[in-house]
Design a protein around this motif. Sequence first.
Motif, PDB file in Angstrom:
ATOM      1  N   THR A 164       0.844  -1.192   0.000  1.00 32.91           N
ATOM      2  CA  THR A 164       0.000   0.000   0.000  1.00 32.91           C
ATOM      3  C   THR A 164       0.877   1.238   0.000  1.00 32.91           C
TER       4      THR A 164
ATOM      5  N   THR B  32       0.637   5.765  -0.826  1.00 33.25           N
ATOM      6  CA  THR B  32      -0.219   6.937  -1.037  1.00 33.25           C
ATOM      7  C   THR B  32       0.388   7.798  -2.129  1.00 33.25           C
TER       8      THR B  32
ATOM      9  N   ASP C 152      -4.783   6.198  -1.899  1.00 31.61           N
ATOM     10  CA  ASP C 152      -4.065   5.044  -1.369  1.00 31.61           C
ATOM     11  C   ASP C 152      -4.288   3.890  -2.336  1.00 31.61           C
ATOM     12  N   VAL C 153      -3.209   3.279  -2.803  1.00 32.55           N
ATOM     13  CA  VAL C 153      -3.289   2.166  -3.746  1.00 32.55           C
ATOM     14  C   VAL C 153      -2.729   0.922  -3.059  1.00 32.55           C
ATOM     15  N   THR C 154      -3.519  -0.145  -3.021  1.00 34.62           N
ATOM     16  CA  THR C 154      -3.070  -1.419  -2.470  1.00 34.62           C
ATOM     17  C   THR C 154      -3.069  -2.442  -3.599  1.00 34.62           C
TER      18      THR C 154
ATOM     19  N   GLU D 285      -6.961  -2.235  -4.696  1.00 35.10           N
ATOM     20  CA  GLU D 285      -7.918  -1.557  -3.820  1.00 35.10           C
ATOM     21  C   GLU D 285      -7.508  -0.100  -3.753  1.00 35.10           C
ATOM     22  N   LEU D 286      -8.458   0.772  -4.028  1.00 33.83           N
ATOM     23  CA  LEU D 286      -8.198   2.215  -4.003  1.00 33.83           C
ATOM     24  C   LEU D 286      -8.988   2.843  -2.873  1.00 33.83           C
ATOM     25  N   ASN D 287      -8.335   3.735  -2.180  1.00 31.47           N
ATOM     26  CA  ASN D 287      -9.003   4.510  -1.153  1.00 31.47           C
ATOM     27  C   ASN D 287      -8.730   5.963  -1.502  1.00 31.47           C
TER      28      ASN D 287
ATOM     29  N   ARG E 180      -9.244   9.692  -0.926  1.00 34.15           N
ATOM     30  CA  ARG E 180      -9.645  10.539   0.195  1.00 34.15           C
ATOM     31  C   ARG E 180     -10.174  11.882  -0.309  1.00 34.15           C
TER      32      ARG E 180
ATOM     33  N   GLU F 145     -14.578   5.093   1.356  1.00 30.24           N
ATOM     34  CA  GLU F 145     -14.726   3.651   1.321  1.00 30.24           C
ATOM     35  C   GLU F 145     -13.811   3.106   0.238  1.00 30.24           C
ATOM     36  N   PRO F 146     -13.085   2.030   0.541  1.00 26.52           N
ATOM     37  CA  PRO F 146     -12.196   1.459  -0.468  1.00 26.52           C
ATOM     38  C   PRO F 146     -12.975   0.973  -1.683  1.00 26.52           C
TER      39      PRO F 146
ATOM     40  N   GLY G 192     -12.767  -1.615  -4.915  1.00 26.07           N
ATOM     41  CA  GLY G 192     -12.043  -2.795  -5.366  1.00 26.07           C
ATOM     42  C   GLY G 192     -12.091  -2.941  -6.867  1.00 26.07           C
TER      43      GLY G 192
END
Length: 144
Positions: A8, A10, A16-18, A40-42, A44, A50-51, A53
Amino acid sequence: MDEKLPLTKTYLFIIDVTLQHPRVELIDGSGRIAGGMDVELNVRVNENPEPLGGSIDISGGVSYMADEGKFFLTDPVVENFSVQGLAESIKPKVNKAIEKALSEYFSKNPIYTLKKTDLKQAAAYAVLKNVSVEGKDLVVVLGI
């Protein structure tokens, strides 16, 4: 690769990229390896993000560092990515963040490392000089 994921990071202060669950195959006639990962992206943009997918498909060349016994993915390119619920207006920024994450990840993390403690892999390490993709084959050059 699986051992070093999930990863993960930022980007652009808001994304945020996982990256996780890698998959790999050889592409016929391209000289490149194709692979994919779950993403998974979050993003902000509000107080309670919410993440989101999805998945990403990438391709890249392969290089071998004989002195370290490590295989690396070179020149990674995003071939396709889809993320559920991602607004079209931010897809270009997200694509840029993903490509940056991939470039950083693959520049530091090999896709495979020969284990010097394994007898067969230690023997390969001693004679393996170069690796390339031709058709759907991984071409290995050996020498002393």
